[in-house]
Every structure is written in C-alpha cells, then in structure tokens.
Design an enzyme around this catalytic site. Structure first.
Site, PDB file in Angstrom:
ATOM      1  N   GLU A 187      -6.676   1.226  -7.812  1.00  0.00           N
ATOM      2  CA  GLU A 187      -5.705   1.919  -6.973  1.00  0.00           C
ATOM      3  C   GLU A 187      -4.480   1.052  -6.743  1.00  0.00           C
ATOM      4  O   GLU A 187      -4.504  -0.164  -6.925  1.00  0.00           O
ATOM      5  CB  GLU A 187      -6.324   2.326  -5.642  1.00  0.00           C
ATOM      6  CG  GLU A 187      -6.860   1.178  -4.801  1.00  0.00           C
ATOM      7  CD  GLU A 187      -7.568   1.680  -3.541  1.00  0.00           C
ATOM      8  OE1 GLU A 187      -6.974   1.522  -2.457  1.00  0.00           O
ATOM      9  OE2 GLU A 187      -8.693   2.206  -3.648  1.00  0.00           O
ATOM     10  N   GLU A 193      -5.352   5.858   3.794  1.00  0.00           N
ATOM     11  CA  GLU A 193      -6.648   5.303   4.181  1.00  0.00           C
ATOM     12  C   GLU A 193      -6.440   4.302   5.302  1.00  0.00           C
ATOM     13  O   GLU A 193      -5.548   3.462   5.236  1.00  0.00           O
ATOM     14  CB  GLU A 193      -7.311   4.614   2.988  1.00  0.00           C
ATOM     15  CG  GLU A 193      -8.652   3.962   3.337  1.00  0.00           C
ATOM     16  CD  GLU A 193      -9.238   3.187   2.161  1.00  0.00           C
ATOM     17  OE1 GLU A 193     -10.459   2.984   2.152  1.00  0.00           O
ATOM     18  OE2 GLU A 193      -8.468   2.775   1.260  1.00  0.00           O
TER      19      GLU A 193
END
Length: 389
Positions: free
Chosen positions: A191, A303
């Site tokens: 990511e 997140e």
C-alpha cells in the site's frame, strides 16, 4: 558457543546502526538537511538496505519498468481543475537533491518494531462475505471503498492531502490505496499514500509512505525502507518524507497521485508517484503465492489505528480532515480517478465497489457513482464526538 553467538549478534547490530541509523550512513554520497528536521541520505543505489533481504541475495535491480504503464490525463475535466491540484513536491527538496545513481533515504533511529504496523487479530462481528478477510481488525478503523472478484494487477487514485489530528504517539491516520491477497490472519499487503504517524516518524507531519507485509504484519513488513524489501530506483522521492502543500478548509485543495502496478515481465510491483516518477518496486521474490501473481482485493480510503478504537472513550484521532464528508464541498478525505488494472491491461473504474465504514458514527463514507462525470469517494471524521463517545 552461546557467548560467541551473542557476540556476533551484538556486532551485527552495531554495524547495522552505524550504517543505517545513529550518526548517519557510511554509504551516503551526500546528506541533505531538510528545514523540517529530517536528514536525507543519498545512498548508492547498489548499497541500499533492500538488498540485504535473504530472498534478494542474487537480485539484479530493475532500473525501470519493462513497459510504460498505462497513462491517463492528469485532469479529466474542467470541473476537476477547480477542485484539486497535484503535488509532486517534498519539503527536503527545497535544500537540495540527490544525484542520479543514488536513492534518497530518510535517516531514522527508530527500533524495528516501531516501523511496522502493530499485530492485530480479527474481530468477529458476524460479517460473512469474502471481503471481510481484510476488515474488522482489532484496533483498526477503516472507511474504505472496496472491490474484489477479479485478478488485480494494479490500482490507482488521486487523493487529497490533509493533516489530521493524531491524539497519541502510538496512533496513526492514513489515506491510502492497498492491494491485498490471502487470509486475514496471514494476508499479504502492499500500500501507499499519505500518513500522520508519530510512532514511526517522530512528529505529526503529513508524509508520503509505503507499507508491505507477507503475513498480516506478524513477522514481516515495515513502513518505507525501514527493513529490507522495497527496492528504490528513483533519486527524486524519499519514502517517509513530508509532503507539501497540504490542503486546508479555507485554502486550495492539493492532492497526490499514487499508482501501484505489476510488471508482467518481472512480476515486480512498481510504485508510481505523481503520474511520472517510478519510485521503485516490491520484488516478486519477497512474496510466496498471493501477491507473487496478483491481488485479490483493492481498497481505497482511510485507516486509523488506536488501542481506543471500538472502546469508550474513543480516540480523538481524526481521519481525512477530521470532518464528516459532505461531498458537494469535498471537505475531507477525497479520492477521484479510482482505477484498477486487470488482465485486459486497461486502467478502468472497478466493475463493482462497496463503501464500508467500520465505525460510522466516528468515521463515515460517501460514494458518489451516479449523475457525476467521474465517481468520487469521500471519507473521514473526527473520531470521538457526541455520537462516538
């Protein structure tokens, strides 16, 4: 014999600290002092820490992708030009640049266990669909757009930059695109995006980051170049360095473009920044199965990590700008030009997406797919507030 092993271990630790921490890097061709306090060491590309990974013992650095990745126009409509600008600048670049043949590495003195995501376990909340193998993870709160059902060879997006408040030093808030494969307790993940992560970076600046793991962050993986794995080839972008300008509620919105894609000739996963800079790649050798071949799911969004996620009182760590999304104002976490790369090798919007919020009263999502020229995903929130006590 035991004493000999201990001596060797201590010696290796001292060598590692001398080379990649403490007082600098002996492999540095040049060091740049950034105005934000960072020191960027320009390291010979063939002496970068990635090559000490056991799986990369005989690895030959791939200097550039085999083919030019699929490109699109940076701004797709005139409307887009009013809403966000693109950022390809890092603060340290104001004071110099690294010469070709080197890679910029942000100097750090953090311990290894501070440079990867904390381990976590699945929270069983009754969800049964396949996508839940990556959701409902203890101490993590997600507000994401999710797709699955195909073999994914790449993912891309434009994401607006913010500087959310992070309450505690061991918490973080990110905006990222992630490609994943495998079961929740042993998943593989690559990511990239931006993050405010004081545990890793020692401050609360918004920084460009990467992350990878091959086992759900139990033993492997780390942020940026903190452990061997990611091979950097670009001399222009430093992983973990602060980015600027940052969007503000009363100012111009700024964004970065992140594209992760698989090189079909080498199976390496390349990371592209700002539509033109191929920073480097995750080598196929560090993966077994799963991401060695393709990703099973792709996520776009935010997140938050905190031990106070799902508890009372909830953390005050924000996501996006810290505001709940109001799509007509693009006032918080915002992603556009959401794309996936599949077997057709055509960058396109996913055929199926699902907006998901772990804690809707704390961090929300708004997906706009109808009646707009380009689908938009908005996400964010303040964390603790009257309806998220």
């Amino acid at each position: 014999m035991i004493m000999a092993f201990k001596f060797i271990a201590i010696l290796l630790l001292e060598i590692t600290l001398a080379l990649f921490g403490r007082e600098g890097n002996v492999f540095a061709v040049k060091s740049i002092q950034s105005e934000d306090g960072d020191v960027i060491d320009c390291i010979d590309i063939f002496k970068q820490p990635a090559l000490s990974h056991p799986a990369l013992k005989n690895h030959k650095i791939q200097m550039r992708p085999s083919d030019n990745p699929v490109m699109e126009n940076s701004l797709t409509t005139k409307t887009d030009q009013k809403f966000y600008k693109f950022v390809t600048t890092q603060i340290w670049q104001k004071n110099g640049n690294c010469p070709k043949g080197t890679v910029p590495i942000r100097r750090t003195q953090k311990k290894k266990d501070q440079l990867k995501k904390p381990s976590f376990f699945h929270r069983d909340n009754g969800l049964k669909s396949k996508k839940d193998i990556y959701l409902s993870q203890m101490n993590h709160s997600l507000a994401i757009l999710h797709t699955e059902g195909y073999r994914y060879l790449g993912a891309k997006t434009d994401m607006v930059t913010w500087n959310p408040h992070v309450e505690a030093d061991d918490e973080y808030s990110t905006s990222r695109v992630a490609l994943m494969s495998g079961a929740y307790y042993d998943y593989q993940d690559i990511e990239s995006g931006w993050a405010v992560n004081p545990r890793v970076y020692g401050d609360r600046q918004t920084r460009f980051f990467t992350y990878w793991t091959t086992d759900g962050s139990r033993e492997t993986g780390c942020f940026d170049l903190a452990c061997p794995g990611f091979v950097q080839t670009s001399h222009e972008i430093a992983l973990g360095a602060a980015i600027y300008p940052i969007s503000t509620q009363n100012g111009l919105p700024y964004s970065i473009t992140v594209y992760i894609y698989k090189d079909l000739n080498t199976s390496n996963w390349w990371l592209q920044y700002g539509e033109k800079i191929n920073i480097g790649y995750w080598p196929s050798e560090i993966f077994e199965g799963g991401l060695k071949y393709h990703a099973e799911t792709v996520q776009w969004g935010g997140e938050v990590y905190s031990s106070k996620v799902g508890t009372h009182p909830h953390t005050k760590t924000q996501m996006g700008s810290g505001a709940f999304p109001i799509f007509i104002y693009a006032n918080t976490g915002f992603m556009k030009r959401i794309r996936v790369l599949q077997n057709s090798m055509e960058l396109k919007f996913p055929e199926y997406v699902d907006a998901y919020s772990e804690e809707y009263d704390c961090y929300r999502t708004q997906y706009m797919g109808d009646y707009v020229e380009e689908p938009e995903f908005h996400f964010g929130g303040p964390g603790r507030n009257p309806i998220c006590p």
